[in-house]
Design an enzyme around this catalytic site. Structure first.
Site, PDB file in Angstrom:
ATOM      1  N   GLU A  74     -19.207  14.395 -30.046  1.00  0.00           N
ATOM      2  CA  GLU A  74     -20.570  14.999 -29.178  1.00  0.00           C
ATOM      3  C   GLU A  74     -21.733  15.519 -30.723  1.00  0.00           C
ATOM      4  O   GLU A  74     -22.196  15.307 -30.733  1.00  0.00           O
ATOM      5  CB  GLU A  74     -20.151  16.379 -28.895  1.00  0.00           C
ATOM      6  CG  GLU A  74     -19.118  15.832 -27.671  1.00  0.00           C
ATOM      7  CD  GLU A  74     -18.136  16.529 -26.912  1.00  0.00           C
ATOM      8  OE1 GLU A  74     -17.507  16.737 -26.527  1.00  0.00           O
ATOM      9  OE2 GLU A  74     -17.505  15.802 -28.415  1.00  0.00           O
ATOM     10  N   ARG A  83       2.208   0.218 -33.489  1.00  0.00           N
ATOM     11  CA  ARG A  83       3.484   1.878 -34.902  1.00  0.00           C
ATOM     12  C   ARG A  83       1.909   2.377 -35.318  1.00  0.00           C
ATOM     13  O   ARG A  83       1.884   3.477 -35.166  1.00  0.00           O
ATOM     14  CB  ARG A  83       3.804   0.658 -35.748  1.00  0.00           C
ATOM     15  CG  ARG A  83       5.451   0.204 -35.993  1.00  0.00           C
ATOM     16  CD  ARG A  83       5.567  -0.682 -36.469  1.00  0.00           C
ATOM     17  NE  ARG A  83       7.064  -1.407 -36.973  1.00  0.00           N
ATOM     18  CZ  ARG A  83       7.352  -1.909 -37.549  1.00  0.00           C
ATOM     19  NH1 ARG A  83       6.880  -2.192 -38.845  1.00  0.00           N
ATOM     20  NH2 ARG A  83       8.789  -2.205 -37.134  1.00  0.00           N
ATOM     21  N   THR A 109      20.547   0.011 -35.580  1.00  0.00           N
ATOM     22  CA  THR A 109      19.976  -0.836 -36.126  1.00  0.00           C
ATOM     23  C   THR A 109      19.550  -0.977 -38.189  1.00  0.00           C
ATOM     24  O   THR A 109      19.113  -1.619 -38.595  1.00  0.00           O
ATOM     25  CB  THR A 109      18.150  -0.576 -35.613  1.00  0.00           C
ATOM     26  OG1 THR A 109      18.774  -0.035 -34.036  1.00  0.00           O
ATOM     27  CG2 THR A 109      17.316  -1.336 -35.857  1.00  0.00           C
ATOM     28  N   ARG A 114       2.205  -2.520 -41.412  1.00  0.00           N
ATOM     29  CA  ARG A 114       1.406  -3.284 -42.512  1.00  0.00           C
ATOM     30  C   ARG A 114       0.311  -4.873 -41.609  1.00  0.00           C
ATOM     31  O   ARG A 114       1.301  -5.322 -41.011  1.00  0.00           O
ATOM     32  CB  ARG A 114       2.946  -4.047 -43.028  1.00  0.00           C
ATOM     33  CG  ARG A 114       3.255  -3.855 -44.166  1.00  0.00           C
ATOM     34  CD  ARG A 114       4.370  -4.499 -45.110  1.00  0.00           C
ATOM     35  NE  ARG A 114       4.921  -3.885 -46.209  1.00  0.00           N
ATOM     36  CZ  ARG A 114       4.595  -3.637 -47.559  1.00  0.00           C
ATOM     37  NH1 ARG A 114       3.043  -4.524 -47.437  1.00  0.00           N
ATOM     38  NH2 ARG A 114       4.883  -2.814 -48.320  1.00  0.00           N
TER      39      ARG A 114
END
Length: 350
Positions: A66, A198, A210, A221
């Site tokens: 604003e 992401r 993982t 990226r």
């Protein structure tokens, strides 16, 4: 001087359809700063004046949308109509109250998407504007603004981040082959879309397994260079000090405690990228708000791959989990499917 962006109608004969059209413009503006202003809300503002149209967005750790629009308009703001996606603030924080600036500028009408769920605002901004004699319209573009600010709304109402589970899967529901390989299930366009997801997230979570198998960096990226705005990286468990994900926040404990801690750190959106045990645990505890599946036209065509969830499922069709389908998008040969968790009457997720 008249703004280059103008509308074919003026505020004196603006109707609901016109209000909605301009609010969509404000929503589009807010999206341009989606990944740069958290933990503040990403807000867009359009000021419709006799001399033209002036726009503003939330600045990173700076002025509110604003104030930006009013600054662009200057004296032209008098007797104008302001369109803003979120209720203007009425308290002193990092900046003075927006309501004071709106009143002092002589704005005559303010159209607001949704009230601000932050307890410091929560209706106080609307009340201040009405008390000053400004006409206030609420709820224009409400559904779109709620969707855009879903992460902010959840954080301000629960203290926890909005949790998105992202999985790239084959048509038969696998996230990796029997040898553990998973690069690449989907094509380049789908993978680029994940980077956008992401970029919009404040933190990215994976399990330690993982990290050991795939050694992901979890950095954004979107070009040849890394984005300057990188999400916090979180590992459930311990990861090697030389892993590409480092530096990372390592956590061991209850997932609900993790969400509370992340919320206290100002994390509004958490993106969960794996693996099968992590996704299953979050799903099983009802901690996921949004599911984003990237599905490739590919089959492992067996029963020995790594399934998307690792754990016992529903025992019968009576117990099956059902969400709400939000969108299906084609990304070259892949499909992106977004599903929302559906809340029960008591406010808890299924």
């Amino acid at each position: 001087m008249k703004s280059q962006n103008s509308y074919s109608f003026i505020q004196d004969n603006t109707d609901i359809q016109d209000d909605y059209k301009i609010m969509l413009d404000a929503i589009e503006l807010a999206q341009t700063v989606r990944s740069t202003v958290a933990p503040n809300p990403w807000v867009g503002c359009v000021l419709l004046c006799a001399e033209g149209v002036f726009k503003g967005v939330t600045a990173p750790k700076g002025e509110h949308a604003e104030i930006a629009a009013l600054s662009h308009a200057g004296k032209a703001a008098k007797s104008s109509t302001m369109y803003v996606t979120l209720e203007p603030c009425a308290h002193y924080g990092n900046t003075p109250p927006c309501t004071e600036a709106i009143i002092q500028a002589g704005v005559s009408r303010v159209v607001i998407g949704i009230p601000d769920p932050d307890p410091r605002v929560s209706g106080k901004g609307i009340a201040a504007l009405k008390e000053a004699g400004i006409q206030v319209e609420l709820g224009i573009g409400e559904n779109e603004v709620k969707e855009q600010l879903a992460a902010y709304i959840k954080h301000r109402t629960t203290g926890r981040p909005w949790v998105i589970l992202k999985l790239a899967i084959t048509m038969d529901g696998y996230i990796a082959a029997p040898d553990g390989s998973s690069k690449w299930i989907t094509g380049n366009l789908a993978r680029m879309d994940v980077h956008k997801l992401r970029q919009e997230s404040d933190a990215v979570l994976v399990g330690a397994n993982t990290v050991r198998i795939d050694n992901p960096s979890l950095r954004v990226r979107l070009s040849e260079q890394s984005s300057p705005n990188q999400p916090m990286r979180i590992v459930l468990g311990k990861s090697p000090p030389t892993a590409d994900i480092q530096p990372a926040f390592e956590f061991e404990g209850k997932l609900s405690d993790l969400l509370d801690e992340l919320g206290s750190k100002g994390i509004l959106q958490l993106l969960v990228e794996g693996g099968a045990k992590v996704g299953y645990s979050l799903h099983n505890e009802g901690l996921i708000d949004r599911y984003v599946f990237y599905i490739a036209p590919a089959l492992l065509a067996g029963n020995d791959g790594l399934h998307m969830f690792d754990g016992p499922g529903a025992k019968s069709m009576d117990d099956i989990w059902r969400g709400k389908l939000l969108s299906i998008t084609r990304l070259e040969d892949d499909l992106k499917i977004e599903i929302a968790s559906v809340k029960k009457g008591n406010g808890e997720f299924k």
